[in-house]
Motif scaffolding. Structure first.
Motif, mmCIF file in Angstrom:
data_model
loop_
_atom_site.group_PDB
_atom_site.id
_atom_site.type_symbol
_atom_site.label_atom_id
_atom_site.label_comp_id
_atom_site.label_asym_id
_atom_site.label_seq_id
_atom_site.Cartn_x
_atom_site.Cartn_y
_atom_site.Cartn_z
ATOM 1 N N LYS A 105 0.786 -1.866 0.025
ATOM 2 C CA LYS A 105 -0.189 -0.004 0.334
ATOM 3 C C LYS A 105 1.005 1.095 -0.242
ATOM 4 N N ALA A 106 1.872 1.629 0.330
ATOM 5 C CA ALA A 106 2.738 1.764 0.593
ATOM 6 C C ALA A 106 2.975 3.297 -1.030
ATOM 7 N N GLU A 107 3.192 4.475 -0.885
ATOM 8 C CA GLU A 107 3.138 5.033 -2.322
ATOM 9 C C GLU A 107 4.493 5.333 -2.848
ATOM 10 N N LYS A 108 5.455 5.398 -2.005
ATOM 11 C CA LYS A 108 6.647 6.031 -2.898
ATOM 12 C C LYS A 108 7.753 4.309 -3.439
ATOM 13 N N TYR A 109 8.161 4.056 -4.561
ATOM 14 C CA TYR A 109 9.296 2.560 -4.964
ATOM 15 C C TYR A 109 10.441 2.561 -3.665
ATOM 16 N N ILE A 110 11.231 1.365 -3.677
ATOM 17 C CA ILE A 110 12.796 1.138 -2.886
ATOM 18 C C ILE A 110 13.404 2.082 -3.825
ATOM 19 N N TYR A 111 14.025 2.524 -4.510
ATOM 20 C CA TYR A 111 14.725 3.864 -5.515
ATOM 21 C C TYR A 111 14.112 4.884 -4.797
ATOM 22 N N ASP A 112 13.311 5.460 -4.666
ATOM 23 C CA ASP A 112 13.072 6.802 -3.991
ATOM 24 C C ASP A 112 13.324 7.015 -2.274
ATOM 25 N N PHE A 113 14.281 5.794 -1.757
ATOM 26 C CA PHE A 113 15.409 5.906 -0.283
ATOM 27 C C PHE A 113 16.279 5.487 -0.210
ATOM 28 N N ASP A 114 16.671 6.307 0.651
ATOM 29 C CA ASP A 114 17.894 5.446 0.490
ATOM 30 C C ASP A 114 18.516 5.058 1.135
ATOM 31 N N SER A 141 21.148 3.272 1.394
ATOM 32 C CA SER A 141 22.931 2.450 1.237
ATOM 33 C C SER A 141 24.098 1.644 2.617
ATOM 34 N N LYS A 142 23.399 3.066 3.613
ATOM 35 C CA LYS A 142 23.280 2.863 5.113
ATOM 36 C C LYS A 142 22.644 3.565 5.767
ATOM 37 N N ASN A 143 22.235 3.714 6.888
ATOM 38 C CA ASN A 143 21.615 4.284 8.342
ATOM 39 C C ASN A 143 20.034 4.093 8.330
ATOM 40 N N ALA A 144 20.072 2.422 7.909
ATOM 41 C CA ALA A 144 19.226 1.810 7.693
ATOM 42 C C ALA A 144 18.270 0.709 8.242
ATOM 43 N N ALA A 145 17.298 -0.103 8.716
ATOM 44 C CA ALA A 145 17.150 -1.088 8.485
ATOM 45 C C ALA A 145 15.358 -1.409 8.337
ATOM 46 N N LEU A 146 15.859 -2.388 7.494
ATOM 47 C CA LEU A 146 14.347 -3.557 6.730
ATOM 48 C C LEU A 146 14.172 -4.736 7.246
ATOM 49 N N ILE A 147 12.676 -3.587 7.131
ATOM 50 C CA ILE A 147 12.134 -4.738 8.016
ATOM 51 C C ILE A 147 11.359 -5.618 6.961
ATOM 52 N N PHE A 148 11.053 -6.878 7.742
ATOM 53 C CA PHE A 148 9.853 -8.463 6.297
ATOM 54 C C PHE A 148 9.095 -8.969 7.359
ATOM 55 N N GLY A 149 8.234 -9.189 6.871
ATOM 56 C CA GLY A 149 6.650 -9.707 7.739
ATOM 57 C C GLY A 149 6.939 -10.970 7.162
ATOM 58 N N SER A 201 8.940 5.184 7.496
ATOM 59 C CA SER A 201 9.015 5.513 6.300
ATOM 60 C C SER A 201 8.611 3.511 5.774
ATOM 61 N N SER A 202 7.616 4.096 4.333
ATOM 62 C CA SER A 202 7.254 2.019 4.145
ATOM 63 C C SER A 202 7.165 2.280 2.575
ATOM 64 N N PHE A 203 7.845 1.745 1.208
ATOM 65 C CA PHE A 203 7.836 1.896 0.592
ATOM 66 C C PHE A 203 7.346 -0.053 -0.337
ATOM 67 N N LYS A 204 6.906 0.342 -1.731
ATOM 68 C CA LYS A 204 7.029 -1.054 -2.170
ATOM 69 C C LYS A 204 8.267 -1.223 -3.726
#
Length: 256
Positions: free
Chosen positions: A188-197, A199-207, A223-226
């Motif tokens: 349901k996210a509006e933004k895509y994965i490539y809209d976010f940096d 490369s670092k300073n991130a933790a991705l949750i997979f459910g 934030s969420s992305f698709k």
């Protein structure tokens, strides 16, 4: 001396390591196959015992007192595979601490109630391939030391910190304290994965495979992305989705 009976007390103890409760009582787990055992030996993890068939050619260094020879028929009884390679290592669980793993600028994976052992193992393997700094399992994700998980990692379990049963609020507190953004995938996210940096300073949750990321975690997610998909499939397998996201993170690092 070769152990020839499955009723041998040592063999019984090794076999019981297939049970999660017993694994954590003893703080031990086992891995099978030459490749996984070799990675364990290289890693610095403490090898408690090395079980091999009598005629197995041991072509790597290990203390002789740790080697246990086992009859092939007995080995098949304790193996978790249909066609065992006749080599198994009993390994001591590492004592990973969240505070020691999380650092400013790091990149992490969080598994939220991921139930399939093959998915968890594959994600750990991809995390290893794409230079993730640590993997954290929360909310009843299948045990990372489950034999099927370990087999799916293909030895990657020994290459990066993977922490089981982490208390979510504590984990998120430590991540945010170090400036790590919490991001999740969402159809349901509006933004895509490539809209976010990422490369670092991130933790991705997979459910969870069927329900996705737990809504109770929304308060912690920044934030969420698709992932862009133009085909007919409604969604992706969680390990496939994770691998795509981790590749994108690596791609972003390479072009900087």
């Amino acid at each position: 001396m070769v152990i020839t009976s499955e009723k041998n007390e040592f063999i019984k103890d090794v076999k019981k390591l297939a049970d999660k409760k017993y694994r954590y009582e003893k703080r031990l787990f086992f891995v099978e196959g030459k490749n996984s055992v070799f990675e364990a030996l290289k890693s610095g993890f403490e090898i408690v015992h090395l079980l091999v068939a009598e005629d197995f050619n041991i072509d790597f260094q290990i203390e002789k007192e740790k080697i246990v020879f086992v009859d092939e028929k007995v080995f098949k009884k304790i193996s978790d595979t249909v066609a065992p390679q006749m080599i198994m290592a009993v390994v001591k669980m590492p004592k990973w601490e969240v505070n020691d793993i999380v650092k400013e600028g790091g990149f992490y994976v969080i598994l939220d109630e991921v139930q399939d052992p093959g998915n968890v193992g594959t994600i750990i393997r991809s995390a290893d391939a794409f230079n993730v700094d640590g993997v954290f399992a929360i909310n009843n994700t299948v045990d990372i030391y489950n034999p099927k998980v370990l087999r799916s990692t293909m030895g990657s379990i020994f290459h990066l910190p993977v922490v089981n049963d982490v208390e979510p609020s504590r984990l998120f507190h430590v991540l945010k304290k170090h400036g790590i953004r919490i991001l999740s995938t969402s159809l349901k996210a509006e933004k895509y994965i490539y809209d976010f940096d990422i490369s670092k300073n991130a933790a991705l949750i997979f459910g969870n495979e069927s329900r996705g990321v737990n809504r109770l975690l929304d308060e912690f997610i920044d934030s969420s992305f698709k992932i862009p998909m133009d085909g007919m499939a409604e969604s992706l397998n969680v390990s496939v989705a994770a691998s795509i996201c981790l590749y994108e993170s690596e791609r972003q690092r390479l072009i900087k």
